[in-house]
Design a protein around this motif. Structure first.
Motif, short mmCIF file in Angstrom:
data_model
loop_
_atom_site.label_atom_id
_atom_site.label_comp_id
_atom_site.label_asym_id
_atom_site.label_seq_id
_atom_site.Cartn_x
_atom_site.Cartn_y
_atom_site.Cartn_z
N LEU A 58 0.83 -1.20 0.00
CA LEU A 58 0.00 0.00 0.00
C LEU A 58 0.87 1.25 0.00
O LEU A 58 1.93 1.29 0.63
CB LEU A 58 -0.92 0.03 1.22
CG LEU A 58 -1.94 -1.10 1.34
CD1 LEU A 58 -2.75 -0.93 2.62
CD2 LEU A 58 -2.86 -1.15 0.12
N GLY A 59 0.40 2.26 -0.72
CA GLY A 59 1.05 3.55 -0.71
C GLY A 59 0.01 4.63 -0.50
O GLY A 59 -1.19 4.43 -0.73
N LEU A 60 0.47 5.80 -0.05
CA LEU A 60 -0.39 6.95 0.12
C LEU A 60 -0.07 7.96 -0.97
O LEU A 60 1.08 8.38 -1.12
CB LEU A 60 -0.14 7.59 1.50
CG LEU A 60 -0.78 8.97 1.73
CD1 LEU A 60 -2.31 8.87 1.71
CD2 LEU A 60 -0.29 9.57 3.05
N ALA A 61 -1.06 8.34 -1.76
CA ALA A 61 -0.89 9.32 -2.83
C ALA A 61 -1.45 10.66 -2.37
O ALA A 61 -2.65 10.76 -2.07
CB ALA A 61 -1.58 8.85 -4.10
N LEU A 62 -0.60 11.68 -2.32
CA LEU A 62 -1.02 12.99 -1.85
C LEU A 62 -1.26 13.98 -2.98
O LEU A 62 -1.82 15.06 -2.76
CB LEU A 62 0.04 13.57 -0.89
CG LEU A 62 0.22 12.78 0.40
CD1 LEU A 62 1.39 13.35 1.20
CD2 LEU A 62 -1.05 12.80 1.24
N ARG B 252 -4.84 25.57 -3.93
CA ARG B 252 -4.50 26.98 -3.68
C ARG B 252 -3.28 27.13 -2.78
O ARG B 252 -2.61 28.17 -2.79
CB ARG B 252 -5.68 27.70 -3.05
CG ARG B 252 -6.87 27.86 -3.99
CD ARG B 252 -7.92 28.77 -3.40
NE ARG B 252 -9.00 29.00 -4.35
CZ ARG B 252 -10.01 29.84 -4.15
NH1 ARG B 252 -10.04 30.56 -3.03
NH2 ARG B 252 -10.95 29.99 -5.05
N GLY B 253 -3.02 26.15 -1.99
CA GLY B 253 -1.88 26.21 -1.07
C GLY B 253 -1.65 24.86 -0.44
O GLY B 253 -2.37 23.89 -0.71
N PRO B 254 -0.62 24.76 0.41
CA PRO B 254 -0.30 23.46 1.02
C PRO B 254 -1.39 23.00 1.97
O PRO B 254 -2.04 23.80 2.64
CB PRO B 254 1.01 23.74 1.77
CG PRO B 254 1.02 25.22 1.99
CD PRO B 254 0.32 25.82 0.81
N SER B 255 -1.58 21.70 2.02
CA SER B 255 -2.56 21.12 2.94
C SER B 255 -1.90 20.80 4.27
O SER B 255 -0.83 20.18 4.31
CB SER B 255 -3.15 19.84 2.32
OG SER B 255 -3.94 19.17 3.28
N ALA B 256 -2.55 21.19 5.34
CA ALA B 256 -2.04 20.89 6.68
C ALA B 256 -2.13 19.41 7.00
O ALA B 256 -1.54 18.94 7.97
CB ALA B 256 -2.80 21.71 7.71
N ASP B 257 -2.89 18.66 6.19
CA ASP B 257 -3.12 17.23 6.47
C ASP B 257 -2.03 16.32 5.92
O ASP B 257 -1.94 15.15 6.32
CB ASP B 257 -4.46 16.78 5.88
CG ASP B 257 -5.63 17.48 6.53
OD1 ASP B 257 -5.50 17.91 7.70
OD2 ASP B 257 -6.68 17.61 5.87
N HIS B 258 -1.21 16.81 4.99
CA HIS B 258 -0.32 15.91 4.27
C HIS B 258 0.72 15.23 5.16
O HIS B 258 0.91 14.02 5.09
CB HIS B 258 0.36 16.65 3.11
CG HIS B 258 -0.54 16.79 1.92
ND1 HIS B 258 -0.13 17.33 0.73
CD2 HIS B 258 -1.85 16.45 1.73
CE1 HIS B 258 -1.13 17.32 -0.13
NE2 HIS B 258 -2.18 16.80 0.46
N TRP C 232 3.54 9.33 -1.96
CA TRP C 232 3.83 9.89 -3.27
C TRP C 232 3.28 11.31 -3.40
O TRP C 232 2.17 11.60 -2.95
CB TRP C 232 3.18 9.02 -4.36
CG TRP C 232 3.65 7.60 -4.32
CD1 TRP C 232 3.28 6.64 -3.42
CD2 TRP C 232 4.59 6.98 -5.20
NE1 TRP C 232 3.94 5.46 -3.69
CE2 TRP C 232 4.75 5.64 -4.78
CE3 TRP C 232 5.29 7.43 -6.32
CZ2 TRP C 232 5.59 4.75 -5.43
CZ3 TRP C 232 6.13 6.55 -6.97
CH2 TRP C 232 6.28 5.22 -6.53
N THR C 233 4.07 12.17 -4.02
CA THR C 233 3.63 13.53 -4.33
C THR C 233 3.66 13.73 -5.84
O THR C 233 4.25 12.93 -6.57
CB THR C 233 4.53 14.58 -3.65
OG1 THR C 233 5.89 14.35 -4.06
CG2 THR C 233 4.43 14.49 -2.14
N ALA C 234 3.02 14.82 -6.30
CA ALA C 234 2.90 15.04 -7.74
C ALA C 234 3.09 16.52 -8.04
O ALA C 234 3.30 17.34 -7.15
CB ALA C 234 1.55 14.55 -8.24
N GLU C 235 2.98 16.87 -9.32
CA GLU C 235 3.04 18.27 -9.74
C GLU C 235 2.24 18.44 -11.03
O GLU C 235 2.10 17.50 -11.81
CB GLU C 235 4.49 18.73 -9.93
CG GLU C 235 5.27 17.97 -10.98
CD GLU C 235 6.76 18.30 -10.97
OE1 GLU C 235 7.25 18.93 -10.01
OE2 GLU C 235 7.46 17.89 -11.93
#
Length: 336
Positions: free
Chosen positions: A3-7, A12-18, A34-37
């Motif tokens: 399992l992986g977590l995809a963020l 609009r801005g950074p999430s405090a939950d990540h 995992w992060t993306a752009e």
């Protein structure tokens, strides 16, 4: 199945939950985060932030866009973060599409995407192996640079920093059958988009005979909830944006994939509505059936039943787009 977590990427801005979600995923035994752009936040900086606040979970980009950086720059990012995280880095790459490459990055979209991808991966591999100075006389990437405006004094170099792992995993986001087939040949893994356990054939014959230890890591929204249609709404919002807004009306790889999955009429309608400015209608035009087959949404028992079909196919890693710790925890329990 790991399992992986995809963020994903920021809005609009950074999430405090990540960071808390990544820490919870690590505590629950998730293998990766995992992060993306797209055209806002980048993939590497948030991943570095998460790396500093975790200790075990592996770190992946899904995906870092090739047009955003030269291949040597991307390799520098990867080897740097691999060192700083103690060897947890995985490099996921994607070519994106003409609208983003030319509109945002101000670069020409390659007329031969397969060749451009192959050359890019070649250069990244050379940097990470550090066996010799990087050299490639490519159509899209040349090291040293040999273009008509070159000074002629460029020097082939190898990285000053010794990479921690010469075999740092390189994964590719690929949608068309030819792209998927090349991914199987040149990469360590594949990051599918819109994976449906019941339709592996839409990605081509290469999926039927994968190399040993080859990673197949699709993303899927995971949400434990009682109301399935309501739980699918975020999936439909995402699909409406990707199919309607991430590409030109005449060239949209995401819409083409949805069409190959049996929803051609719906894909074109979503495109038309979105491009005409009717975004809410475009989202509502996404069929619940399509959103449902690429997601794990609903009560715990429903997710448990549907999870079995994900385990039976070639998927090695399920990257969960999970909105809350409870959904993360339930998925971990069901997969144990």
């Amino acid at each position: 199945m790991r399992l992986g977590l995809a963020l994903g990427y920021w809005g609009r801005g950074p999430s405090a939950d990540h960071v808390p979600l990544a820490q919870e995923a690590e505590r629950l035994g998730y293998d990766s985060v995992w992060t993306a752009e797209s055209w806002g936040s980048d993939a590497f900086t948030p991943l570095t932030w998460i790396a500093a606040r975790t200790s075990r979970i592996r770190l992946g980009t899904a995906v870092a866009q090739m047009a955003a950086r030269s291949p040597t720059t991307t390799a520098m990012h990867a080897l740097t973060l691999d060192h700083l995280s103690g060897g947890r880095m995985m490099l996921g790459l994607g070519l994106s599409g003409p609208q983003v490459v030319e509109g945002w990055y101000g670069r020409p979209f390659p007329r031969s995407p397969l060749t451009a991808t192959r050359e890019y991966v070649d250069v990244v591999r050379q940097v990470l192996r550090r066996e010799a100075p990087v050299e490639l006389d490519g159509r899209f990437h040349s090291h040293p640079y040999r273009g008509p405006d070159a000074t002629g004094i460029g020097k082939a170099l190898k990285p000053i920093t010794h990479p921690l792992h010469a075999d740092l995993p390189v994964l590719l986001g690929a949608e068309g059958p030819k792209n998927v087939a090349q991914t199987v040949r040149i990469a360590d893994g594949w990051l599918p988009l819109y994976w449906s356990p019941s339709r592996p054939e839409v990605y081509g014959e290469a999926v039927r005979d994968l190399p040993r230890d080859f990673v197949v890591a699709p993303m899927a929204r995971v949400q434990v909830c009682d109301d399935v249609p309501e739980g699918l709404l975020p999936v439909k919002v995402m699909l409406g944006f990707y199919i309607g807004g991430m590409g030109h009306a005449a060239r949209n790889f995401h819409a083409d994939l949805m069409a190959r999955m049996g929803y051609e009429e719906e894909a074109r309608r979503i495109q038309r509505l979105f491009l005409e400015g009717h975004r809410e209608e475009a989202v509502l035009a996404v069929p619940d059936a399509f959103a449902d087959e690429i997601s794990l949404v609903g009560p715990r028992e429903r997710i448990a039943e549907r999870l079995e079909s994900w385990r039976k196919g070639p998927v090695t890693d399920l990257l969960a787009l999970a909105p809350d710790p409870h959904s993360l925890r339930v998925l971990a329990e069901l997969n144990s």
